[in-house]
Motif scaffolding. Structure first.
Motif, PDB file in Angstrom:
ATOM      1  N   UNK A  71       0.828  -1.201   0.000  1.00  0.00           N
ATOM      2  CA  UNK A  71       0.000   0.000   0.000  1.00  0.00           C
ATOM      3  C   UNK A  71       0.866   1.256   0.000  1.00  0.00           C
ATOM      4  N   UNK A  72       2.149   1.152   0.345  1.00  0.00           N
ATOM      5  CA  UNK A  72       3.043   2.310   0.358  1.00  0.00           C
ATOM      6  C   UNK A  72       3.665   2.591  -1.003  1.00  0.00           C
ATOM      7  N   UNK A  73       3.827   1.541  -1.831  1.00  0.00           N
ATOM      8  CA  UNK A  73       4.537   1.714  -3.098  1.00  0.00           C
ATOM      9  C   UNK A  73       3.763   1.239  -4.314  1.00  0.00           C
ATOM     10  N   UNK A  74       2.618   0.605  -4.098  1.00  0.00           N
ATOM     11  CA  UNK A  74       1.882   0.052  -5.227  1.00  0.00           C
ATOM     12  C   UNK A  74       2.554  -1.208  -5.751  1.00  0.00           C
ATOM     13  N   UNK A  75       2.358  -1.487  -7.035  1.00  0.00           N
ATOM     14  CA  UNK A  75       2.951  -2.674  -7.653  1.00  0.00           C
ATOM     15  C   UNK A  75       4.383  -2.391  -8.082  1.00  0.00           C
ATOM     16  N   UNK A  76       5.295  -3.287  -7.695  1.00  0.00           N
ATOM     17  CA  UNK A  76       6.699  -3.160  -8.065  1.00  0.00           C
ATOM     18  C   UNK A  76       7.193  -4.489  -8.643  1.00  0.00           C
ATOM     19  N   UNK A  77       7.932  -4.454  -9.759  1.00  0.00           N
ATOM     20  CA  UNK A  77       8.440  -5.706 -10.350  1.00  0.00           C
ATOM     21  C   UNK A  77       9.559  -6.299  -9.509  1.00  0.00           C
ATOM     22  N   UNK A  78       9.660  -7.623  -9.562  1.00  0.00           N
ATOM     23  CA  UNK A  78      10.726  -8.355  -8.864  1.00  0.00           C
ATOM     24  C   UNK A  78      11.446  -9.259  -9.867  1.00  0.00           C
ATOM     25  N   UNK A  79      12.121  -8.680 -10.845  1.00  0.00           N
ATOM     26  CA  UNK A  79      12.723  -9.499 -11.913  1.00  0.00           C
ATOM     27  C   UNK A  79      13.846 -10.401 -11.439  1.00  0.00           C
ATOM     28  N   UNK A  80      14.439 -10.103 -10.277  1.00  0.00           N
ATOM     29  CA  UNK A  80      15.589 -10.888  -9.806  1.00  0.00           C
ATOM     30  C   UNK A  80      15.192 -12.021  -8.866  1.00  0.00           C
ATOM     31  N   UNK A  81      13.900 -12.151  -8.568  1.00  0.00           N
ATOM     32  CA  UNK A  81      13.467 -13.234  -7.688  1.00  0.00           C
ATOM     33  C   UNK A  81      13.282 -14.497  -8.531  1.00  0.00           C
ATOM     34  N   UNK A  82      14.293 -15.328  -8.550  1.00  0.00           N
ATOM     35  CA  UNK A  82      14.309 -16.480  -9.443  1.00  0.00           C
ATOM     36  C   UNK A  82      13.241 -17.516  -9.086  1.00  0.00           C
ATOM     37  N   UNK A  83      13.011 -17.724  -7.797  1.00  0.00           N
ATOM     38  CA  UNK A  83      12.044 -18.741  -7.384  1.00  0.00           C
ATOM     39  C   UNK A  83      10.627 -18.376  -7.838  1.00  0.00           C
ATOM     40  N   UNK A  84      10.223 -17.120  -7.590  1.00  0.00           N
ATOM     41  CA  UNK A  84       8.873 -16.715  -7.989  1.00  0.00           C
ATOM     42  C   UNK A  84       8.777 -16.618  -9.506  1.00  0.00           C
ATOM     43  N   UNK A  85       9.849 -16.181 -10.170  1.00  0.00           N
ATOM     44  CA  UNK A  85       9.854 -16.128 -11.632  1.00  0.00           C
ATOM     45  C   UNK A  85       9.617 -17.517 -12.215  1.00  0.00           C
ATOM     46  N   UNK A  86      10.241 -18.515 -11.619  1.00  0.00           N
ATOM     47  CA  UNK A  86      10.061 -19.884 -12.107  1.00  0.00           C
ATOM     48  C   UNK A  86       8.608 -20.320 -11.960  1.00  0.00           C
ATOM     49  N   UNK A  87       7.991 -20.025 -10.794  1.00  0.00           N
ATOM     50  CA  UNK A  87       6.595 -20.412 -10.593  1.00  0.00           C
ATOM     51  C   UNK A  87       5.691 -19.675 -11.573  1.00  0.00           C
ATOM     52  N   UNK A  88       5.947 -18.377 -11.780  1.00  0.00           N
ATOM     53  CA  UNK A  88       5.122 -17.584 -12.695  1.00  0.00           C
ATOM     54  C   UNK A  88       5.119 -18.166 -14.107  1.00  0.00           C
ATOM     55  N   UNK A  89       6.223 -18.778 -14.506  1.00  0.00           N
ATOM     56  CA  UNK A  89       6.350 -19.300 -15.868  1.00  0.00           C
ATOM     57  C   UNK A  89       6.258 -20.816 -15.934  1.00  0.00           C
ATOM     58  N   UNK A  90       5.812 -21.435 -14.852  1.00  0.00           N
ATOM     59  CA  UNK A  90       5.717 -22.888 -14.803  1.00  0.00           C
ATOM     60  C   UNK A  90       4.546 -23.401 -15.641  1.00  0.00           C
TER      61      UNK A  90
END
Length: 227
Positions: free
Chosen positions: A188-207
């Protein structure tokens, strides 16, 4: 006076307190034992009565006032937030907040049933989440009041100009190309922010098994939190 003066055992029954738990908190006359709720609800408030309203102010919390109408809390104001409560509220509890608005930062949250809507910038809803209560209703009340927030899990991520799918907690996966998803996190302080360096979540997002892995992540988050 104390905010406790507005509470009786029937009020807490609505939050799921058992008879045993209520007996630990209240005596036979409905008075609170040993100021058990005092750390959360405070004391030494001075009431001011005007035009059918009661304003509660405390020297211990000089930046906060409560507004009461017909013995029901309807609002809380402090130096940052304005809170409006749902109908028939005897306790100014987070779980009974209807709207919370922070003008300085243009942050708005509101509740409808078990859903929480959050708007960063007051330009449209940014995230819709389901409120996930603790298994122990009484503990859920104290945990929410003590930590100042509820447990929520995302069900929709209407990120501006992006095609996104909800992941878990306050995370989502948004298309960054025709086939690739990038993880995003909402606050709620910053809104949506990308996390391109989070490899674990990136893998799940593209699973290829996204829904299965998403459910495992949700179960891990909330079973751990509530165990």
């Amino acid at each position: 006076m104390s905010l406790i003066d507005y509470i009786n055992p029937q009020d807490l029954e609505r939050y799921g307190f058992s008879k045993t738990q209520l007996n630990q908190l209240f005596d036979n006359d409905g008075n609170v034992k040993d100021t058990a709720l005092e750390p959360i609800l405070g004391k030494h408030y001075v009431p001011y009565h005007t035009n059918g309203f009661t304003i509660l102010s405390s020297a211990q919390h000089p930046d906060r006032i409560f507004v009461i109408k017909d013995e029901k809390f309807i609002a809380q104001l402090d130096d940052t937030d304005t809170v409006l409560y749902a109908d028939s509220v005897n306790i100014p509890a987070i779980n009974d907040e209807l709207i919370r608005y922070r003008a300085k930062d243009k942050q708005l949250t509101y509740r409808a049933g078990n859903l929480l809507y959050e708007d960063f910038g007051v330009n449209g809803i940014d995230i819709i989440s389901q409120i996930i209560p603790e298994k122990d209703s009484a503990f859920d009340y104290f945990a929410t009041e003590g930590f100042g927030f509820t447990n929520t899990n995302i069900i929709d991520a209407p990120v501006t100009d992006k095609q996104c799918k909800p992941l878990a907690g306050n995370f989502a996966c948004c298309l960054s190309s025709n086939t690739t998803y990038t993880p995003y996190r909402f606050t709620i302080k910053s809104g949506w922010q990308p996390l391109p360096d989070n490899q674990q979540i990136t893998r799940i997002c593209n699973s290829d098994n996204f829904e299965t892995e998403r459910q495992v992540l949700i179960d891990t988050l909330f079973n751990t939190a509530f165990s």
